[in-house]
Design a protein around this motif. Structure first.
Motif: not given
Length: 221
Positions: A106-109, A123-128, A141-153
């Protein structure tokens, strides 16, 4: 577009029923929850210089971490994909370890000045060796996130703050950053990675743990 049944868990539904908010929760999903990052959210996410990252271990043990960097820390590659770097830390790899075994994030901006906030789940994966890693000098390393939900709060409980300065520890364009004070603590000298071993003497000298706490408390760490 996500449905309420896809977005909410049974436990969440039970609490909504108990507090007479089932209809409201359904309207909220219809109004603001999407299974992708919509165009209006992209510049907001990409302009942030920090966010909060939540992860869980394979056993369900949670943790949350503050991730900071220069503006543009997170890049939205397309409506369902975003990436961000992992920089040098305290060696615990709590968040990255959780991602490697459980992947849910979960990411909170938050914009503390406006204020405003956007939440992302995925869902996230790691890569070097991800090609996008080249855009983050100093990252390991880099984190790549496949987004499943996004919303304003709703922002009503966000206390308004003014941004004063960027952390001096954000890596520069060459990937260089100052030597952190905690790596000068006497207790960690024999445990530091080879790349940091022996550097404390030339970086201000070895300090005690109490000395580090003093630096932490007065904002000079």
């Amino acid at each position: 577009m996500l449905t309420s049944d896809e977005f909410y868990t049974e436990a969440q539904r039970q609490l909504q029923a108990r507090h007479d908010s089932v209809k409201l929760a359904d309207v909220v999903v219809q109004a603001i929850v999407r299974d992708e990052i919509e165009p209006p959210h992209v510049p907001f996410i990409e302009s942030r210089d920090f966010f909060f990252l939540s992860t869980v271990s394979a056993e369900g043990e949670p943790t949350v971490s503050y991730k900071g960097g220069a503006p543009g820390l997170v890049k939205v590659l397309d409506s369902r994909t975003l990436v961000f770097p992992n920089y040098d830390g305290n060696g615990m790899f709590k968040s990255m370890g959780n991602i490697s075994e459980a992947s849910k994030v979960g990411l909170l901006f938050i914009d503390m000045e406006t204020p405003n906030r956007v939440r992302v789940q995925g869902t996230a994966t790691l890569s070097a060796d991800d090609p996008e890693l080249d855009g983050y000098p100093g990252a390991n390393m880099l984190v790549r996130v496949d987004v499943t939900a996004c919303f304003l709060n709703c922002a009503r409980y966000i206390h308004k703050h003014t941004r004063v300065a960027q952390s001096p520890y954000v890596p520069n364009e060459k990937g260089e950053q100052p030597f952190p004070s905690w790596k000068r603590i006497d207790l960690v000298q024999d445990a530091l990675p080879a790349r940091d071993a022996g550097r404390a003497a030339a970086e201000g000298g070895i300090i005690s743990f109490d000395g580090y706490v003093e630096k932490l408390m007065d904002g000079t760490s």
